[in-house]
Design a protein around this motif. Structure first.
Motif, PDB file in Angstrom:
ATOM      1  N   ASN A 135      -5.172   5.846  -1.449  1.00 33.81           N
ATOM      2  CA  ASN A 135      -4.374   4.605  -1.456  1.00 33.81           C
ATOM      3  C   ASN A 135      -4.018   4.152  -2.786  1.00 33.81           C
ATOM      4  OD1 ASN A 135      -2.453   2.507  -0.548  1.00 33.81           O
ATOM      5  ND2 ASN A 135      -4.163   1.122  -0.471  1.00 33.81           N
ATOM      6  N   ASP A 170       0.785  -1.282  -0.157  1.00 33.44           N
ATOM      7  CA  ASP A 170       0.237  -0.161   0.130  1.00 33.44           C
ATOM      8  C   ASP A 170       0.825   1.364  -0.033  1.00 33.44           C
ATOM      9  OD1 ASP A 170      -2.592  -1.272   0.241  1.00 33.44           O
ATOM     10  OD2 ASP A 170      -2.040  -1.667   1.968  1.00 33.44           O
ATOM     11  N   LYS A 171       0.277   2.548  -0.223  1.00 39.17           N
ATOM     12  CA  LYS A 171       0.968   3.734  -0.277  1.00 39.17           C
ATOM     13  C   LYS A 171       2.035   3.956  -1.195  1.00 39.17           C
ATOM     14  CE  LYS A 171      -2.171   5.159   3.030  1.00 39.17           C
ATOM     15  NZ  LYS A 171      -3.110   6.350   3.018  1.00 39.17           N
ATOM     16  N   MET A 196      -1.726   0.599   7.071  1.00 40.34           N
ATOM     17  CA  MET A 196      -3.003   0.402   6.006  1.00 40.34           C
ATOM     18  C   MET A 196      -3.654  -0.879   6.145  1.00 40.34           C
ATOM     19  SD  MET A 196      -4.513   2.654   4.022  1.00 40.34           S
ATOM     20  CE  MET A 196      -5.683   2.450   2.477  1.00 40.34           C
TER      21      MET A 196
END
Length: 268
Positions: free
Chosen positions: A79, A45-46, A254
């Motif tokens: 995201n 994620d991210k 996340m």
């Protein structure tokens, strides 16, 4: 734009071209450069906080124009995740709804973009959607873990009529936008090529995570008068050591915030 927004509200999914094939090839090479530097990036994620390529794609004016038409003028980038099926992979994603696991207090105030950086065909496991299924809202899900189902606990809709299911193949540079209640799935990759997509999740600024956990987001259009999320920072360059360290923490946070576990944030 109005026609696309009307179709999205009716079907819960639309597909459009975002960038041309040459641009998609460039961004694929940037992903591969990231893999060489950071290791595998599938389902991490991210990534828009540590690599400039996903950040640029997620904030293209044409993309934000479309997102604004779907969820309003104040847009948070929640995201960015690369979703990759390797050649010959038996991995699949069962029929499910994303929002079952996201813990958002306004399910209508979000949208996901799935942007193809390599061909996403029926043979390589493109997404299939059930148009209009978002209108009914949440459906019951069960857990039926198998090794091949990419959803961690094998989450799947317990009973669903797939007679209206429609495949959404995408050429490099094309993207689909879907609602979090739209029931969708994807099959295995039976080809000799990687299937690569960038999944981007957007929220209206008034939305919030119901758990109260310190989730984070990035304002990319309009204003945020609410401050429900911590602030993600866009990267000035790729792979800066402080950004890499911060990104690892954001990825862990996340995943902890999703109800279903590390891979519950799947968008097939």
């Amino acid at each position: 734009m109005n026609e696309l927004a009307e179709r999205y509200r009716r079907d819960g999914v639309i597909s459009v071209r975002i960038i041309n094939a040459d641009e998609a090839a460039h961004h694929r090479s940037e992903l591969e450069r990231g893999e060489a530097e950071l290791g595998p990036l599938h389902y991490l994620d991210k990534v828009h906080t540590v690599m400039t390529s996903p950040y640029r794609l997620a904030t293209l004016p044409a993309v934000l124009d479309l997102v604004e038409s779907l969820i309003g003028p104040d847009v948070l980038l929640y995201n960015c995740t690369y979703i990759i099926k390797e050649p010959g992979s038996e991995a699949f994603v069962a029929w499910h709804q994303d929002l079952t696991y996201w813990g958002l207090d306004d399910p209508q105030a979000q949208v996901s973009m799935w942007l193809a950086l390599a061909p996403a065909t029926v043979e390589s496991g493109c997404m299939s959607m059930i148009p209009g299924s978002h209108i009914s809202g949440p459906m019951d899900h069960v857990q039926d873990a198998t090794d091949a189902n990419l959803l961690l606990m094998g989450q799947r809709v317990s009973a669903v009529d797939t007679s209206a299911a429609t495949a959404y193949p995408l050429a490099p540079g094309e993207a689909s936008f879907h609602h979090g209640w739209t029931v969708h799935a994807s099959g295995p990759n039976t080809t000799s090529e990687r299937r690569i997509g960038l999944n981007v999740q957007y929220l209206a600024a008034h939305n919030r995570h119901v758990s109260g956990d310190a989730m984070s987001a990035m304002l990319v259009r309009g204003d945020d008068a609410f401050g429900h999320f911590g602030v993600d920072v866009a990267p000035e360059s790729d792979f800066e050591p402080p950004a890499v360290s911060n990104w690892r923490g954001l990825d862990s946070a996340m995943k902890a915030g999703f109800k279903g576990g590390p891979d519950a944030d799947s968008s097939a």
